[in-house]
Every structure is written in C-alpha cells, then in structure tokens.
Write a protein that holds these residues in place. Structure first.
Motif, short mmCIF file in Angstrom:
data_model
loop_
_atom_site.label_atom_id
_atom_site.label_comp_id
_atom_site.label_asym_id
_atom_site.label_seq_id
_atom_site.Cartn_x
_atom_site.Cartn_y
_atom_site.Cartn_z
N TYR B 25 -36.67 -81.91 53.02
CA TYR B 25 -36.20 -80.91 53.96
C TYR B 25 -35.49 -79.80 53.21
CZ TYR B 25 -31.61 -82.80 53.13
OH TYR B 25 -30.46 -83.19 52.51
N SER B 26 -35.34 -78.69 53.90
CA SER B 26 -34.57 -77.57 53.40
C SER B 26 -33.63 -77.14 54.51
CB SER B 26 -35.49 -76.40 53.01
OG SER B 26 -34.73 -75.26 52.66
N TYR B 27 -32.35 -77.20 54.21
CA TYR B 27 -31.34 -76.82 55.20
C TYR B 27 -30.05 -76.54 54.48
CZ TYR B 27 -28.54 -76.87 59.43
OH TYR B 27 -27.70 -76.53 60.46
N GLY B 28 -29.34 -75.51 54.91
CA GLY B 28 -28.16 -75.05 54.18
C GLY B 28 -26.93 -75.92 54.31
N ALA B 29 -26.85 -76.67 55.39
CA ALA B 29 -25.66 -77.49 55.63
C ALA B 29 -26.08 -78.96 55.71
CB ALA B 29 -24.98 -77.05 56.92
N THR B 30 -25.18 -79.81 56.13
CA THR B 30 -25.54 -81.22 56.31
C THR B 30 -26.54 -81.32 57.45
OG1 THR B 30 -23.39 -81.97 55.55
CG2 THR B 30 -24.71 -83.51 56.85
N PRO B 31 -27.69 -81.87 57.17
CA PRO B 31 -28.73 -81.89 58.21
C PRO B 31 -28.61 -83.10 59.14
CG PRO B 31 -29.60 -82.83 56.20
CD PRO B 31 -28.17 -82.44 55.90
N TYR B 32 -29.18 -82.95 60.30
CA TYR B 32 -29.46 -84.09 61.16
C TYR B 32 -30.94 -84.39 60.98
CZ TYR B 32 -25.07 -82.54 63.20
OH TYR B 32 -23.76 -82.16 63.38
N LEU B 33 -31.28 -85.62 60.67
CA LEU B 33 -32.64 -85.98 60.29
C LEU B 33 -33.19 -87.07 61.19
CD1 LEU B 33 -31.90 -85.97 56.49
CD2 LEU B 33 -33.48 -84.39 57.62
N PHE B 34 -34.48 -86.97 61.45
CA PHE B 34 -35.13 -87.88 62.39
C PHE B 34 -36.52 -88.25 61.88
CE2 PHE B 34 -32.14 -86.78 65.78
CZ PHE B 34 -31.73 -85.51 65.40
N TRP B 35 -36.94 -89.44 62.26
CA TRP B 35 -38.34 -89.84 62.14
C TRP B 35 -38.85 -90.24 63.52
CZ3 TRP B 35 -42.05 -89.52 58.56
CH2 TRP B 35 -41.68 -89.31 57.22
N TYR B 89 -46.81 -90.12 61.89
CA TYR B 89 -45.36 -90.13 61.71
C TYR B 89 -44.87 -88.73 61.39
CZ TYR B 89 -45.75 -95.17 61.74
OH TYR B 89 -46.01 -96.47 62.13
N PHE B 90 -43.82 -88.34 62.09
CA PHE B 90 -43.26 -87.00 61.92
C PHE B 90 -41.80 -87.09 61.51
CE2 PHE B 90 -46.66 -84.39 63.51
CZ PHE B 90 -47.35 -85.22 64.37
N CYS B 91 -41.46 -86.34 60.48
CA CYS B 91 -40.07 -86.15 60.08
C CYS B 91 -39.58 -84.84 60.69
CB CYS B 91 -40.01 -86.09 58.55
SG CYS B 91 -38.38 -85.89 57.86
N ALA B 92 -38.31 -84.81 61.06
CA ALA B 92 -37.77 -83.59 61.67
C ALA B 92 -36.34 -83.39 61.20
CB ALA B 92 -37.82 -83.68 63.19
N VAL B 93 -35.95 -82.13 61.10
CA VAL B 93 -34.58 -81.77 60.74
C VAL B 93 -33.99 -80.94 61.87
CG1 VAL B 93 -35.29 -79.70 59.46
CG2 VAL B 93 -33.08 -80.75 58.97
N ALA B 101 -28.34 -75.61 71.63
CA ALA B 101 -29.37 -76.65 71.64
C ALA B 101 -29.59 -77.17 70.24
CB ALA B 101 -30.65 -76.10 72.22
N SER B 102 -29.80 -78.46 70.13
CA SER B 102 -30.10 -79.05 68.84
C SER B 102 -31.59 -78.88 68.57
CB SER B 102 -29.72 -80.53 68.83
OG SER B 102 -29.97 -81.10 67.57
N LYS B 103 -31.95 -77.71 68.07
CA LYS B 103 -33.36 -77.44 67.84
C LYS B 103 -33.85 -78.20 66.63
CE LYS B 103 -32.69 -72.97 67.76
NZ LYS B 103 -33.05 -71.53 67.62
N LEU B 104 -35.05 -78.73 66.75
CA LEU B 104 -35.66 -79.49 65.66
C LEU B 104 -36.79 -78.71 65.03
CD1 LEU B 104 -35.91 -83.13 67.09
CD2 LEU B 104 -34.06 -82.06 65.81
N THR B 105 -36.93 -78.86 63.73
CA THR B 105 -38.09 -78.37 63.00
C THR B 105 -38.83 -79.59 62.48
OG1 THR B 105 -36.99 -76.33 62.35
CG2 THR B 105 -38.90 -77.01 61.06
#
Lengths: 115, 116
Positions: B25-35, B89-93, B101-105
C-alpha cells in the motif's frame, strides 16, 4: 451478515435510458457507498454518503448521480446509460468508530448490462 | 493519494498447502488495512482488518495477516488451504477520520485457484 439489499439484482437496458439502482440497509449505519467492479480494476468508488442528504463524489462519478432521502436508502442513477457503464455495482455501508476507522459491509451486487 | 498493489493476478495452490497473498500500500499516515474475499457471483466479505496495535491480526476462516510498516505491506496468509478457499481476494486501504466517510481504495484482486 449485515442487512443490505440491492435491487434489482440484474438489469438489461438500452443506451440512453435512465436507470436507478437501489440500496437498502437495516443497520442504521451513517455511511453508504456505491462502487463499480470491472475486471482488472478492482472496486472503484462512484459516490458516497455521510448522512441524509449529504453526498460526495468518488473517483468515477461522471455520468452518475445519487440521492439519500432516508438513512436506510441510497439510490444510484445513471442519467443516460452508456455501454461503458456495463458493470457490477455494489453498495456498502459503514459506521465510524471512535478511532476514526470503520470497515465496510457489502451488498450482493447488481449486474447491469447496457446494450 | 492512497493506493494498493496486489502484484499477483492469479495464484494456484494445492489443497493443504500454505498460502500467502501479497499486498503493498501507499499512504502518508498510519493506514487502516483490510482483506476481503469474493466468491463468484457474490458480494465481498470481510476477512480481517488492521486499525492499530498488534501487527499480526487474525481473521475468519483461519486467515491471518501481518502489517509491516517498513515494507508497506499487509500480506494475507493461511497455513493450510481448503478447496472452499478458491475465490478472489481484495486488499484495501482506508483513510479514516471522524466526521468523514472511511473511504477505501481497493487493489485489483488476486484470484486463488485450489487444486485437489
């Protein structure tokens, strides 16, 4: 399973016609989202809502509009359907916790074909 | 802007073998991560999530994932795969934040095939 339903589940429509997809939730969650899923692209956010009458655009919002008049319903409208909007559409809901994070729960999807 | 890369489009493993699906993943702060997992014709089901704390998280169906900040990775693992694990299977940040809103990518997904 989260109480999320989508209707219709399948639809075939002609180019140029308006189409409305409905998402209904029974969880009383504040946030609702519309995604489209296409091969090789994963899921892409179209629009989202952070409360009744409060909506905003996602990354692929052109050609789509949304409305949310009640907490439980989030409508996605294709104003004039095009073949490029043939896709599977998913609705999702979430609630933000005190940490500022919240997982999303997904509906079963609507398969839309534009001919 | 946040982004997710799943480098493997398709993976085939034998039933009973171990599994690791990669996610960067690429994210500037501490990410929230999901599978998430998606069976054919179905919606997405949450397997596990990382918000903070212990970097090794346990999920449903015997899956686990490890958050490695130094490698910007959140790989999914399972010690012994079952034929019923065949799915995409999908990973999301996620970008969190109270009041928004907690938008996911999402990544583009990894399709898992299990051979008997």
């Amino acid at each position: 399973d989260a109480g999320i339903t989508q209707s219709p589940r399948h639809k075939v429509t002609e180019t140029g016609t308006p189409v409305t997809l409905r998402c209904h939730q029974t969880e009383n969650h504040r946030y609702m989202y519309w995604y489209r899923q296409d091969p090789g692209h994963g899921l892409r956010l179209i629009h989202y809502s952070y409360g009744v009458k409060d909506t905003d655009k996602g990354e692929v919002s052109d050609g789509y509009s949304v409305s949310r008049s009640k907490t439980e319903d989030f409508l996605l409208t294709l104003e004039s359907a095009t073949s490029s909007q043939t896709s599977v559409y998913f609705c999702a809901i979430s609630e933000i916790t005190g940490t500022g994070a919240g997982e999303q729960y997904f509906g079963p999807g609507t398969r839309l074909t534009v001919t | 802007a946040q982004s997710v890369t799943q480098p493997d489009i398709h993976i085939t493993v034998s039933e009973g073998a171990s599994l690791e699906l990669r996610c960067n993943y690429s994210y500037g702060a501490t990410p929230y991560l999901f599978w998430y997992v998606q069976s054919p014709g179905q919606g997405l089901q949450l397997l596990l999530k990382y918000f903070s704390g212990d970097t090794l998280v346990q999920g449903i169906k015997g899956f686990e994932a490890e958050f490695k900040r130094s490698q910007s990775s959140f790989n999914l693992r399972k010690p012994s795969v079952h034929w019923s694990d065949a799915a995409e299977y999908f990973c999301a940040v996620g970008a969190g934040g109270t009041g928004t809103a907690s938008k996911l990518t999402f990544g583009t997904g990894t399709r898992l095939q299990v051979t008997l």
